[in-house]
Design an enzyme around this catalytic site. Sequence first.
Site, PDB file in Angstrom:
ATOM      1  N   ALA A 286       0.854  -1.197   0.000  1.00 52.05           N
ATOM      2  CA  ALA A 286       0.000   0.000   0.000  1.00 52.05           C
ATOM      3  C   ALA A 286       0.882   1.236   0.000  1.00 52.05           C
ATOM      4  O   ALA A 286       1.737   1.383   0.882  1.00 52.05           O
ATOM      5  CB  ALA A 286      -0.928   0.014   1.220  1.00 52.05           C
ATOM      6  N   CYS A 287       0.706   2.085  -0.998  1.00 50.46           N
ATOM      7  CA  CYS A 287       1.419   3.365  -1.019  1.00 50.46           C
ATOM      8  C   CYS A 287       0.426   4.491  -0.762  1.00 50.46           C
ATOM      9  O   CYS A 287      -0.787   4.269  -0.709  1.00 50.46           O
ATOM     10  CB  CYS A 287       2.142   3.585  -2.351  1.00 50.46           C
ATOM     11  SG  CYS A 287       1.064   3.698  -3.799  1.00 50.46           S
ATOM     12  N   ALA A 288       0.925   5.698  -0.628  1.00 48.51           N
ATOM     13  CA  ALA A 288       0.071   6.826  -0.250  1.00 48.51           C
ATOM     14  C   ALA A 288      -0.987   7.116  -1.301  1.00 48.51           C
ATOM     15  O   ALA A 288      -2.134   7.417  -0.980  1.00 48.51           O
ATOM     16  CB  ALA A 288       0.927   8.061  -0.009  1.00 48.51           C
TER      17      ALA A 288
END
Length: 662
Positions: free
Chosen positions: A177-179
């Site tokens: 999960a990235c921003a």
Amino acid sequence: MDMTLITDPSLIFLHQDWQSKEEVLDHLINAFASEGVVNDKAVYKQAVLDREKISETGFENGFAIPHGKSVAVTKPAVAIVTLKKPLASAAWASTDPTNQVELIFLLAIPESQKGDAYLKILSDLAVRLMDEKLVDQLKHANTADQVIQLLGKKNQEATTTIKETKKRPKQILAITACATGIAHTYMAAEALQKAAAAKGVQIHVEKQGANGIEDGITPEMLKDADGVIFATDIAAKGKERFKGIPFVQTKVAEPLKHGEAMIDQVLNHPDGVVQGEAAASEVATTGKKQSWQSTLMQSVMTGISYMIPILVAAGVMIGLSQIGASFFGLNKVIGDPKMATNANQMIVLLYYMGQCGNMAMKFMYPIFTAFMAYSIADRPAIAPGFVGGAFAAGFQFILLGNAKGIPSGFFGALFLGALVGFLVKYMNEHIHLNKNFSAMKPMLILPGVSILVVFLANFFIVDPVFGGLNAWLQQMVLTYKDSSEVLLSSIIACLTAFDLGGPVNKAAGAVAIGMAADKVFPLTPRVLSIVIPPIGIGLATLIDKYVVGRHVFDEDLRVSGKTSLLLGFLAIGEGAIPFALANPLITIPINMLGATLGSVTAVLLGAVQWYPLPAVWGWPLVQNFPAYAVGILVGVLFIALTNIFIRFHIIRKKEKTTTAVK
């Protein structure tokens, strides 16, 4: 999605002499127009350029994936080009600052395309291009048919690996999960899958992206898991599912560099074992623990990522209200309740739009603290975290009709978010009830005790300390209102930039506007100090890699920076708040110094602004605008460059320390 279904030989150009990003886009868009993919080249090109402003579309290994979603697109399509000579790294912004683009895929997506289909096309292509062999083959292809054949090939190695791994005993799980939830989420997943295949380990990766959870982990997978990797820049959803499973926590970009090492680590030297509902600070049975500083920083970034949509939406509504009111000459009074009964319904609409934007902005801190606390202690911390943020925003004064109450602002939000998170986590780990009463803990004990503690902490500590600090700063404005213009300009500038639209800012504004109304002192330092910090910090996120050769801001802050830059020109200082929350000891002093330098420069050069119109539409009313512009430039450059060099120094220092330890 099969890329060969949305391309055509007429959309593939090989070994071209095109020498700039603009030239590449123009040729490919012309090809789209010739093939009937787009019916308005200008509209589609603007959509592509707008997307380019949000974040980099260049990646690594020489490829880029620009894309645009527009009403001018009639059907999904991809145009492809390879260049004889790679573009310079500065010519196409990339996640890897040294990347020289020579393989470009331009995606055209209809506006009506469903969000999941749009993200699927983009993520599938990004994942395919993680295969360095495929990228190299595409770069050296000599015909369009070869390109189509390469893109249409099934990954036989991956298929074989999947069949083989069914026989292997070691099975691990992962969450990425990235921003922003798009490219890096999927690229990290692909990197882990490749690394696991190379190590002879079976892996299943759950992607928590912009479109929600994809390839979710099932209860059956959890039963057989030997370990789990959390490759996330924000708090992963549902970590409590992994109770008792060894884990490794790392940033989302780490698998791209050290995928195989991470597979070894989770199987042989994990960070710990997931305990209960712990979210960001899991404790191992061996006693190994993520530091509270790391936990706190991740929680702040998680809170910011959830807060940004509120900030952007509220800023847009306020900005549109102000812009619309300017056409009627009412930007100074559009917030007056009398506008709600104006005979012109457009003015009434603009009034309510601005008021609703202001209302939405007040939920910025509740959202921030709720998800900051959630990152530390998971779901039980959301409700008390929201209440803590409401206190920081001053909701208690609004509900009690206390017009003199001064909220604690972002310092209070940081304090209460951390307090709630660590308190709920501690209680959740140490309170053990009989199974017949276990439901009482999440439904009664955790929220009841934590909200009571938040109330007491806010009543006895947060409001008196941080509210008192804000009140003291307000009094300082009143004390020095008769001082020299340089000293007074410095005080007003510092306090205006201190909390970016908070109570101190408003107090400085009240005094400054009062003095301007009495023709005692103009509003020049006040209006300059509203726009300089958000523009300066926004500019820093755009030029950092050109100044020091690398990004010094995290991905989510780079996205926030573009928003801050835009909102700065609209005189909405709150766009810079995510940076103040993430690094208050760096951001706040730099903002105050930059605002002071810019304001004093403009005042000494003779700039005068008597009207409370800091946004761009108020600039024509400035007397001696060149001096005013010089002041903005001085303040903005100071904030941008100082942020870049200080953050770069901190990064280099950490890197040297890490190297020395190794």
